[in-house]
Design a protein around this motif. Structure first.
Motif, short mmCIF file in Angstrom:
data_model
loop_
_atom_site.label_atom_id
_atom_site.label_comp_id
_atom_site.label_asym_id
_atom_site.label_seq_id
_atom_site.Cartn_x
_atom_site.Cartn_y
_atom_site.Cartn_z
N LEU A 120 33.94 35.81 -54.10
CA LEU A 120 32.31 36.18 -54.15
C LEU A 120 32.01 36.91 -52.65
CD1 LEU A 120 31.14 32.77 -55.59
CD2 LEU A 120 31.18 35.03 -56.46
N LEU A 121 32.66 36.68 -51.75
CA LEU A 121 32.10 37.24 -50.46
C LEU A 121 32.82 38.70 -50.38
CD1 LEU A 121 32.95 34.62 -47.88
CD2 LEU A 121 30.87 35.02 -48.37
N ARG A 122 33.74 38.88 -50.86
CA ARG A 122 34.18 40.39 -51.04
C ARG A 122 33.45 41.09 -52.07
NH1 ARG A 122 40.33 41.02 -49.49
NH2 ARG A 122 40.60 39.20 -48.36
N ARG A 123 32.94 40.42 -52.96
CA ARG A 123 32.20 41.21 -54.01
C ARG A 123 30.98 41.92 -53.61
NH1 ARG A 123 29.96 38.20 -59.43
NH2 ARG A 123 30.44 39.73 -60.76
N GLY A 124 30.37 41.33 -52.42
CA GLY A 124 29.13 41.73 -51.93
C GLY A 124 29.37 42.85 -50.80
N ARG A 125 30.68 42.89 -50.40
CA ARG A 125 31.02 43.88 -49.18
C ARG A 125 31.35 45.18 -49.88
NH1 ARG A 125 35.54 40.61 -46.48
NH2 ARG A 125 34.64 38.62 -46.45
N PRO A 126 30.83 46.32 -49.02
CA PRO A 126 31.44 47.52 -49.71
C PRO A 126 32.79 47.83 -49.30
CG PRO A 126 30.10 47.93 -47.64
CD PRO A 126 29.89 46.20 -47.92
#
Length: 148
Positions: A120-126
């Motif tokens: 989930l955290l990586r999903r929001g990162r470019p």
């Protein structure tokens, strides 16, 4: 270990389930910390599992022989819980194993939760600039991008 070497006794399938859960708990924890923290997570997981968990597991000597409270703490880490569980299932089949099963299950579920949080955290990162985007094809080695 049970069929060829006859090292383990008791119910084959119960021993196999214990070994599988121990492996899953370790793998989920390592992959979960990697998903959450990247390479630093791999180092932390290795330190917790190998450098802390193994010596405190009570595999070489009974955990009660370790200094207080370290032996008891080691039983709440994956190596200690898995070692105790396999030993109890194999040599003391009438002993209670609820604590060991619960400990290993908690580590496995916790690792899976870490994997989910990391995703989930990586999903929001470019995406980093040096990696291709989802709709781009990576360049073949040796081919330079043409300046248009």
């Amino acid at each position: 270990m049970q069929t060829w070497f006859q090292y383990l006794q008791g119910n084959f399938w119960l021993n196999a389930l214990a070994i599988g859960l121990a492996t899953a708990a370790t793998a989920a924890f390592v992959v979960g910390l990697d998903a959450l923290m990247g390479r630093a997570g791999l180092g932390l997981a290795s330190a917790i599992t190998l450098l802390i968990g193994n010596p405190l597991s009570g595999a070489a000597v009974p955990w009660q022989f370790l200094a207080e409270p370290w032996g008891a703490i080691g039983q709440h880490l994956v190596p200690g819980a898995s070692n105790s569980l396999i030993r109890l299932l194999s040599y003391f089949p009438d002993a209670g194993t609820t604590t060991q099963w619960a400990t290993l299950t908690a580590w496995a579920v916790g690792g899976i939760a870490l994997i989910g949080v990391g995703a989930l955290l990586r999903r929001g990162r470019p995406a980093p600039a040096d990696t291709p985007q989802a709709n781009e094809e990576p360049l073949a080695p040796g081919h330079a991008e043409s300046a248009a």
